[in-house]
Design a protein around this motif. Structure first.
Motif, PDB file in Angstrom:
ATOM      1  N   LYS A  20      30.401  41.241  49.450  1.00 16.64           N
ATOM      2  CA  LYS A  20      31.075  42.398  48.857  1.00 16.64           C
ATOM      3  C   LYS A  20      31.593  43.349  49.931  1.00 16.64           C
ATOM      4  N   SER A  41      28.270  33.956  35.645  1.00 16.22           N
ATOM      5  CA  SER A  41      28.653  35.310  35.243  1.00 16.22           C
ATOM      6  C   SER A  41      27.492  36.298  35.376  1.00 16.22           C
ATOM      7  N   ASN A  43      27.482  39.191  37.691  1.00 17.62           N
ATOM      8  CA  ASN A  43      28.237  39.851  38.744  1.00 17.62           C
ATOM      9  C   ASN A  43      27.962  41.357  38.812  1.00 17.62           C
ATOM     10  N   TYR A  45      28.209  43.210  41.369  1.00 22.79           N
ATOM     11  CA  TYR A  45      29.185  43.885  42.218  1.00 22.79           C
ATOM     12  C   TYR A  45      30.616  43.744  41.714  1.00 22.79           C
ATOM     13  N   LYS A  46      30.782  43.285  40.504  1.00 20.28           N
ATOM     14  CA  LYS A  46      32.122  43.065  39.957  1.00 20.28           C
ATOM     15  C   LYS A  46      32.992  44.307  40.037  1.00 20.28           C
ATOM     16  N   GLU A  47      32.481  45.435  39.577  1.00 23.67           N
ATOM     17  CA  GLU A  47      33.280  46.660  39.547  1.00 23.67           C
ATOM     18  C   GLU A  47      33.666  47.113  40.948  1.00 23.67           C
ATOM     19  N   ASP A  48      32.775  46.906  41.930  1.00 18.90           N
ATOM     20  CA  ASP A  48      33.096  47.285  43.306  1.00 18.90           C
ATOM     21  C   ASP A  48      34.320  46.527  43.815  1.00 18.90           C
ATOM     22  N   LEU A  50      36.717  44.975  41.874  1.00 18.04           N
ATOM     23  CA  LEU A  50      37.915  45.254  41.076  1.00 18.04           C
ATOM     24  C   LEU A  50      38.526  46.603  41.439  1.00 18.04           C
ATOM     25  N   LYS A  51      37.688  47.612  41.651  1.00 17.79           N
ATOM     26  CA  LYS A  51      38.242  48.933  41.968  1.00 17.79           C
ATOM     27  C   LYS A  51      38.866  48.972  43.363  1.00 17.79           C
ATOM     28  N   ASN A  52      38.554  47.969  44.192  1.00 15.64           N
ATOM     29  CA  ASN A  52      39.176  47.858  45.510  1.00 15.64           C
ATOM     30  C   ASN A  52      40.338  46.855  45.525  1.00 15.64           C
ATOM     31  N   ARG A 248      21.467  49.783  41.373  1.00 19.29           N
ATOM     32  CA  ARG A 248      22.697  49.948  42.149  1.00 19.29           C
ATOM     33  C   ARG A 248      22.605  51.135  43.099  1.00 19.29           C
TER      34      ARG A 248
END
Length: 362
Positions: A20, A41, A43, A45-48, A50-52, A248
Protein backbone atom coordinates in the motif's frame (compact mmCIF):
# COMPACT_ATOMS: atom_id res chain seq x y z
CA UNK A 1 5.76 1.40 -17.84
CA UNK A 2 2.68 -0.52 -16.69
CA UNK A 3 2.99 -2.71 -13.61
CA UNK A 4 0.53 -4.98 -11.83
CA UNK A 5 1.15 -5.86 -8.18
CA UNK A 6 -0.59 -9.13 -7.30
CA UNK A 7 -1.24 -10.12 -3.67
CA UNK A 8 -3.62 -12.48 -1.85
CA UNK A 9 -5.56 -9.61 -0.27
CA UNK A 10 -5.07 -6.21 1.30
CA UNK A 11 -5.84 -7.50 4.77
CA UNK A 12 -3.98 -5.90 7.67
CA UNK A 13 -0.51 -7.44 7.42
CA UNK A 14 3.09 -6.35 6.90
CA UNK A 15 3.37 -7.25 3.21
CA UNK A 16 0.00 -5.63 2.55
CA UNK A 17 1.00 -2.44 4.35
CA UNK A 18 4.30 -2.28 2.46
CA UNK A 19 2.53 -2.70 -0.87
CA UNK A 20 0.00 0.00 0.00
CA UNK A 21 2.70 2.48 0.99
CA UNK A 22 4.82 1.65 -2.06
CA UNK A 23 2.14 2.11 -4.71
CA UNK A 24 1.03 5.39 -3.10
CA UNK A 25 4.61 6.70 -3.04
CA UNK A 26 5.13 5.53 -6.65
CA UNK A 27 2.40 7.96 -7.72
CA UNK A 28 5.16 10.58 -7.53
CA UNK A 29 6.81 8.93 -10.56
CA UNK A 30 4.56 9.59 -13.60
CA UNK A 31 6.55 7.30 -15.90
CA UNK A 32 5.21 4.32 -13.95
CA UNK A 33 1.57 3.26 -13.81
CA UNK A 34 1.04 0.72 -11.02
CA UNK A 35 -2.20 -1.19 -10.50
CA UNK A 36 -3.03 -3.69 -7.75
CA UNK A 37 -4.88 -6.98 -7.98
CA UNK A 38 -6.08 -9.14 -5.06
CA UNK A 39 -7.18 -12.77 -5.12
CA UNK A 40 -9.67 -12.42 -2.27
CA UNK A 41 -12.08 -9.71 -1.13
CA UNK A 42 -10.52 -8.84 2.24
CA UNK A 43 -9.26 -5.39 1.41
CA UNK A 44 -8.65 -3.30 4.53
CA UNK A 45 -6.54 -0.85 2.51
CA UNK A 46 -8.96 -0.54 -0.40
CA UNK A 47 -10.02 3.03 0.39
CA UNK A 48 -6.40 4.15 0.78
CA UNK A 49 -5.65 3.02 -2.76
CA UNK A 50 -8.81 4.35 -4.37
CA UNK A 51 -8.51 7.81 -2.84
CA UNK A 52 -4.97 7.99 -4.26
CA UNK A 53 -6.17 7.13 -7.75
CA UNK A 54 -4.77 3.59 -7.85
CA UNK A 55 -6.67 0.96 -9.81
CA UNK A 56 -7.63 -2.02 -7.64
CA UNK A 57 -8.84 -5.22 -9.26
CA UNK A 58 -10.35 -7.97 -7.12
CA UNK A 59 -10.62 -11.50 -8.52
CA UNK A 60 -13.04 -12.31 -5.66
CA UNK A 61 -12.02 -15.96 -5.42
CA UNK A 62 -14.33 -17.89 -3.06
CA UNK A 63 -11.61 -20.16 -1.66
CA UNK A 64 -7.82 -20.42 -1.52
CA UNK A 65 -7.16 -22.76 -4.44
CA UNK A 66 -9.85 -21.70 -6.88
CA UNK A 67 -7.69 -22.03 -9.97
CA UNK A 68 -10.30 -20.39 -12.16
CA UNK A 69 -8.56 -17.29 -10.85
CA UNK A 70 -5.64 -18.04 -13.15
CA UNK A 71 -7.80 -17.41 -16.21
CA UNK A 72 -9.16 -14.20 -14.68
CA UNK A 73 -5.60 -13.09 -14.00
CA UNK A 74 -4.41 -13.95 -17.50
CA UNK A 75 -7.29 -11.97 -18.98
CA UNK A 76 -6.46 -8.96 -16.81
CA UNK A 77 -2.77 -9.04 -17.78
CA UNK A 78 -3.57 -9.33 -21.48
CA UNK A 79 -6.21 -6.60 -21.49
CA UNK A 80 -3.90 -4.10 -19.78
CA UNK A 81 -0.65 -5.18 -21.51
CA UNK A 82 1.37 -5.04 -18.31
CA UNK A 83 5.15 -4.87 -18.66
CA UNK A 84 5.79 -6.22 -15.15
CA UNK A 85 3.73 -8.40 -12.82
CA UNK A 86 5.07 -8.14 -9.27
CA UNK A 87 3.72 -10.89 -7.00
CA UNK A 88 3.58 -11.08 -3.19
CA UNK A 89 2.87 -13.97 -0.79
CA UNK A 90 1.48 -17.50 -1.18
CA UNK A 91 -0.64 -18.64 -2.98
CA UNK A 92 -0.44 -15.53 -5.20
CA UNK A 93 3.05 -16.71 -6.21
CA UNK A 94 1.53 -19.95 -7.52
CA UNK A 95 -1.19 -18.09 -9.44
CA UNK A 96 1.40 -15.72 -10.90
CA UNK A 97 3.71 -18.56 -11.95
CA UNK A 98 0.89 -20.41 -13.74
CA UNK A 99 -0.41 -17.22 -15.36
CA UNK A 100 3.07 -16.52 -16.75
CA UNK A 101 2.69 -19.60 -18.96
CA UNK A 102 -0.23 -18.05 -20.84
CA UNK A 103 0.73 -14.42 -21.42
CA UNK A 104 3.06 -12.68 -23.87
CA UNK A 105 6.73 -13.21 -23.06
CA UNK A 106 7.25 -9.47 -23.03
CA UNK A 107 5.50 -9.42 -19.64
CA UNK A 108 8.09 -10.07 -16.94
CA UNK A 109 7.27 -11.57 -13.53
CA UNK A 110 9.06 -10.85 -10.25
CA UNK A 111 8.28 -12.08 -6.74
CA UNK A 112 8.81 -10.63 -3.26
CA UNK A 113 9.75 -13.16 -0.57
CA UNK A 114 8.48 -11.67 2.70
CA UNK A 115 9.20 -14.48 5.16
CA UNK A 116 12.10 -16.57 6.35
CA UNK A 117 9.95 -19.69 6.62
CA UNK A 118 6.87 -21.41 5.30
CA UNK A 119 5.35 -24.76 6.20
CA UNK A 120 5.79 -26.10 2.67
CA UNK A 121 9.52 -26.37 3.24
CA UNK A 122 8.86 -29.15 5.75
CA UNK A 123 7.46 -31.46 3.06
CA UNK A 124 9.64 -32.90 0.30
CA UNK A 125 6.66 -33.28 -2.03
CA UNK A 126 6.24 -29.51 -2.14
CA UNK A 127 9.81 -28.76 -3.17
CA UNK A 128 9.39 -29.55 -6.91
CA UNK A 129 6.33 -27.28 -6.93
CA UNK A 130 8.30 -24.48 -5.28
CA UNK A 131 11.17 -24.97 -7.74
CA UNK A 132 8.73 -24.59 -10.64
CA UNK A 133 7.05 -21.54 -9.07
CA UNK A 134 10.32 -19.68 -8.41
CA UNK A 135 11.61 -20.59 -11.90
CA UNK A 136 8.87 -18.45 -13.47
CA UNK A 137 10.18 -15.23 -11.87
CA UNK A 138 12.98 -13.10 -13.30
CA UNK A 139 13.89 -11.74 -9.87
CA UNK A 140 13.08 -12.70 -6.31
CA UNK A 141 13.17 -9.75 -3.92
CA UNK A 142 13.93 -10.72 -0.32
CA UNK A 143 13.03 -8.35 2.50
CA UNK A 144 16.15 -9.12 4.57
CA UNK A 145 19.56 -10.75 4.22
CA UNK A 146 18.48 -13.72 6.33
CA UNK A 147 15.40 -14.29 4.17
CA UNK A 148 17.76 -14.42 1.17
CA UNK A 149 20.13 -16.85 2.88
CA UNK A 150 17.35 -19.22 3.89
CA UNK A 151 15.79 -19.19 0.44
CA UNK A 152 19.10 -19.97 -1.24
CA UNK A 153 19.76 -22.75 1.29
CA UNK A 154 16.38 -24.20 0.35
CA UNK A 155 16.85 -23.89 -3.44
CA UNK A 156 20.54 -23.10 -4.24
CA UNK A 157 19.90 -22.65 -7.97
CA UNK A 158 18.08 -19.38 -7.21
CA UNK A 159 21.26 -17.58 -6.16
CA UNK A 160 21.62 -15.63 -9.43
CA UNK A 161 18.14 -14.12 -9.34
CA UNK A 162 17.74 -13.30 -5.63
CA UNK A 163 18.30 -9.73 -4.39
CA UNK A 164 17.59 -7.88 -1.15
CA UNK A 165 15.45 -4.75 -0.92
CA UNK A 166 14.62 -4.27 2.73
CA UNK A 167 11.17 -3.31 3.95
CA UNK A 168 10.38 0.37 4.42
CA UNK A 169 7.70 2.74 5.66
CA UNK A 170 6.76 6.43 5.53
CA UNK A 171 8.50 8.31 8.34
CA UNK A 172 7.00 11.50 9.80
CA UNK A 173 9.11 13.89 11.88
CA UNK A 174 6.14 15.02 13.95
CA UNK A 175 6.40 13.97 17.60
CA UNK A 176 3.39 14.06 19.87
CA UNK A 177 3.35 13.86 23.65
CA UNK A 178 0.27 11.77 24.43
CA UNK A 179 -0.81 10.34 27.75
CA UNK A 180 -0.16 6.60 27.64
CA UNK A 181 -3.14 4.28 27.96
CA UNK A 182 -1.43 0.91 27.50
CA UNK A 183 1.73 -0.42 29.10
CA UNK A 184 2.33 -3.05 26.41
CA UNK A 185 1.18 -3.23 22.79
CA UNK A 186 1.31 -6.15 20.37
CA UNK A 187 0.33 -5.80 16.71
CA UNK A 188 0.25 -8.80 14.40
CA UNK A 189 -1.54 -11.96 13.34
CA UNK A 190 -2.87 -14.11 16.15
CA UNK A 191 -1.00 -17.17 14.94
CA UNK A 192 1.57 -19.45 16.52
CA UNK A 193 4.56 -17.88 14.75
CA UNK A 194 3.92 -14.52 16.44
CA UNK A 195 4.33 -15.93 19.96
CA UNK A 196 1.31 -14.19 21.50
CA UNK A 197 0.92 -17.07 23.97
CA UNK A 198 4.41 -16.32 25.30
CA UNK A 199 3.47 -12.69 25.85
CA UNK A 200 0.26 -13.66 27.66
CA UNK A 201 2.22 -15.97 29.99
CA UNK A 202 4.79 -13.24 30.63
CA UNK A 203 2.00 -10.86 31.61
CA UNK A 204 0.69 -13.51 33.99
CA UNK A 205 4.13 -13.80 35.60
CA UNK A 206 4.23 -10.04 36.12
CA UNK A 207 0.71 -9.91 37.51
CA UNK A 208 1.25 -12.81 39.89
CA UNK A 209 4.63 -11.67 41.25
CA UNK A 210 4.66 -7.88 40.96
CA UNK A 211 2.42 -5.06 42.12
CA UNK A 212 2.04 -3.71 38.59
CA UNK A 213 -1.45 -3.71 37.09
CA UNK A 214 -0.51 -4.01 33.43
CA UNK A 215 -2.72 -2.79 30.62
CA UNK A 216 -1.96 -4.79 27.48
CA UNK A 217 -3.48 -4.35 24.01
CA UNK A 218 -3.40 -7.13 21.40
CA UNK A 219 -4.15 -5.76 17.92
CA UNK A 220 -4.86 -8.19 15.09
CA UNK A 221 -6.83 -11.27 14.19
CA UNK A 222 -6.11 -14.88 13.37
CA UNK A 223 -7.02 -18.52 13.75
CA UNK A 224 -5.83 -18.68 17.39
CA UNK A 225 -7.83 -15.72 18.65
CA UNK A 226 -10.39 -17.86 20.49
CA UNK A 227 -7.63 -20.03 21.96
CA UNK A 228 -5.77 -16.98 23.25
CA UNK A 229 -8.97 -15.56 24.72
CA UNK A 230 -9.49 -18.83 26.59
CA UNK A 231 -5.91 -18.65 27.90
CA UNK A 232 -6.45 -15.08 29.09
CA UNK A 233 -9.64 -16.12 30.86
CA UNK A 234 -8.00 -19.19 32.40
CA UNK A 235 -5.22 -16.99 33.81
CA UNK A 236 -7.76 -14.40 35.06
CA UNK A 237 -6.21 -11.66 32.92
CA UNK A 238 -9.41 -10.28 31.34
CA UNK A 239 -8.92 -6.94 33.12
CA UNK A 240 -5.32 -6.71 31.93
CA UNK A 241 -5.33 -7.94 28.32
CA UNK A 242 -7.68 -6.49 25.72
CA UNK A 243 -8.21 -7.92 22.23
CA UNK A 244 -8.73 -4.92 19.94
CA UNK A 245 -9.09 -6.80 16.64
CA UNK A 246 -8.11 -5.32 13.28
CA UNK A 247 -7.50 -1.59 13.64
CA UNK A 248 -6.81 1.19 11.15
CA UNK A 249 -5.36 3.46 13.84
CA UNK A 250 -2.29 1.37 14.71
CA UNK A 251 0.03 4.39 14.61
CA UNK A 252 -2.13 6.18 17.18
CA UNK A 253 -2.22 3.07 19.37
CA UNK A 254 1.58 2.93 19.25
CA UNK A 255 1.77 6.53 20.46
CA UNK A 256 -0.68 5.64 23.26
CA UNK A 257 1.51 2.77 24.51
CA UNK A 258 4.67 2.64 26.62
CA UNK A 259 6.37 -0.31 24.92
CA UNK A 260 5.87 -2.51 21.88
CA UNK A 261 6.47 -6.26 22.17
CA UNK A 262 6.89 -8.70 19.27
CA UNK A 263 7.65 -12.19 20.70
CA UNK A 264 7.79 -13.98 17.33
CA UNK A 265 9.03 -17.52 16.89
CA UNK A 266 10.17 -16.67 13.33
CA UNK A 267 9.97 -13.67 11.00
CA UNK A 268 11.16 -12.17 7.74
CA UNK A 269 11.64 -8.45 8.31
CA UNK A 270 8.40 -7.47 10.08
CA UNK A 271 6.92 -4.18 8.91
CA UNK A 272 5.43 -3.63 12.33
CA UNK A 273 8.93 -3.26 13.80
CA UNK A 274 9.65 -0.42 11.38
CA UNK A 275 6.28 1.13 12.20
CA UNK A 276 7.07 1.02 15.90
CA UNK A 277 10.45 2.64 15.28
CA UNK A 278 8.85 5.39 13.21
CA UNK A 279 6.26 6.04 15.93
CA UNK A 280 8.90 6.34 18.65
CA UNK A 281 7.66 3.47 20.81
CA UNK A 282 10.46 1.46 22.49
CA UNK A 283 10.65 -2.14 21.30
CA UNK A 284 11.20 -5.57 22.79
CA UNK A 285 11.48 -8.27 20.12
CA UNK A 286 12.92 -11.72 19.58
CA UNK A 287 16.23 -12.46 17.86
CA UNK A 288 14.65 -14.03 14.78
CA UNK A 289 14.62 -13.40 11.04
CA UNK A 290 15.64 -9.93 9.96
CA UNK A 291 14.92 -8.29 13.33
CA UNK A 292 18.61 -8.28 14.47
CA UNK A 293 19.47 -6.64 11.12
CA UNK A 294 17.34 -3.67 12.15
CA UNK A 295 17.64 -3.58 15.95
CA UNK A 296 20.92 -3.78 17.82
CA UNK A 297 20.25 -5.01 21.32
CA UNK A 298 20.42 -2.14 23.78
CA UNK A 299 20.71 0.49 21.04
CA UNK A 300 17.42 0.62 19.07
CA UNK A 301 15.53 -1.82 21.29
CA UNK A 302 15.86 -4.87 23.51
CA UNK A 303 16.17 -8.36 22.03
CA UNK A 304 15.26 -11.65 23.68
CA UNK A 305 15.55 -15.29 22.74
CA UNK A 306 12.45 -16.81 21.11
CA UNK A 307 10.30 -18.98 23.39
CA UNK A 308 11.89 -17.42 26.49
CA UNK A 309 8.99 -16.35 28.69
CA UNK A 310 11.29 -15.61 31.62
CA UNK A 311 13.61 -13.35 29.62
CA UNK A 312 10.64 -11.56 28.06
CA UNK A 313 9.13 -11.03 31.52
CA UNK A 314 12.37 -9.51 32.84
CA UNK A 315 12.81 -7.20 29.83
CA UNK A 316 9.22 -5.92 30.01
CA UNK A 317 9.65 -5.08 33.72
CA UNK A 318 13.08 -3.57 33.11
CA UNK A 319 11.87 -1.28 30.33
CA UNK A 320 8.67 -0.23 32.09
CA UNK A 321 10.73 0.77 35.13
CA UNK A 322 13.28 2.79 33.11
CA UNK A 323 11.61 5.74 31.34
CA UNK A 324 14.96 7.31 30.42
CA UNK A 325 16.00 4.10 28.64
CA UNK A 326 12.67 4.01 26.83
CA UNK A 327 13.27 7.54 25.59
CA UNK A 328 16.82 6.77 24.39
CA UNK A 329 15.87 3.53 22.62
CA UNK A 330 12.95 5.16 20.82
CA UNK A 331 15.10 8.12 19.77
CA UNK A 332 17.83 5.85 18.35
CA UNK A 333 15.25 3.67 16.59
CA UNK A 334 13.55 6.67 15.00
CA UNK A 335 16.82 8.03 13.62
CA UNK A 336 17.72 4.64 12.18
CA UNK A 337 14.39 3.99 10.46
CA UNK A 338 14.41 7.51 9.07
CA UNK A 339 17.88 7.15 7.54
CA UNK A 340 17.81 3.51 6.37
CA UNK A 341 14.21 2.35 5.88
CA UNK A 342 12.31 5.18 4.21
CA UNK A 343 9.59 4.36 1.69
CA UNK A 344 11.10 6.93 -0.67
CA UNK A 345 14.38 5.02 -0.93
CA UNK A 346 12.55 1.67 -1.21
CA UNK A 347 10.36 2.98 -4.03
CA UNK A 348 13.33 4.29 -6.00
CA UNK A 349 15.10 0.94 -5.72
CA UNK A 350 12.00 -1.01 -6.72
CA UNK A 351 11.27 1.17 -9.76
CA UNK A 352 14.91 0.83 -10.81
CA UNK A 353 14.54 -2.95 -10.55
CA UNK A 354 11.46 -2.82 -12.80
CA UNK A 355 13.49 -0.93 -15.41
CA UNK A 356 16.39 -3.39 -15.18
CA UNK A 357 14.16 -6.45 -15.57
CA UNK A 358 12.31 -4.96 -18.52
CA UNK A 359 15.55 -4.01 -20.29
CA UNK A 360 16.85 -7.58 -20.15
CA UNK A 361 14.52 -8.94 -22.82
CA UNK A 362 13.09 -12.45 -22.74
Amino acid sequence: MKILNLIDSLYAGGAESLLKNFVIEAKNYPNFKIDVCTLYSRNVYKEDLLKNGINLYDLSLPFKYDFSGIFKLVKLIRENSYDIVHVHLFPADLFGALASLFVDKKTKFIFSEHSIYNRRRNFKLYKPIDIFVYSRYKRIVCVSNLVKEELINYIPRLVSKVIVIKNAIPVDDIKEDIQKIYDVLFVGRLEKEKGVDILIKAVYEIQSKQSLNLKVALVGDGSLKSEYKKLVKYLSLEDNIKFLGIRRDVEKLMRLSKIFVLPSRYEGLPMVILEAMANRIPIIATKVGGIPEVIEDGIEGLLVEPESKDELTKKILYLLNNPSLREQLSKNAFEKVKSEYSIQSYTQRMLKLYEEVLSEGS
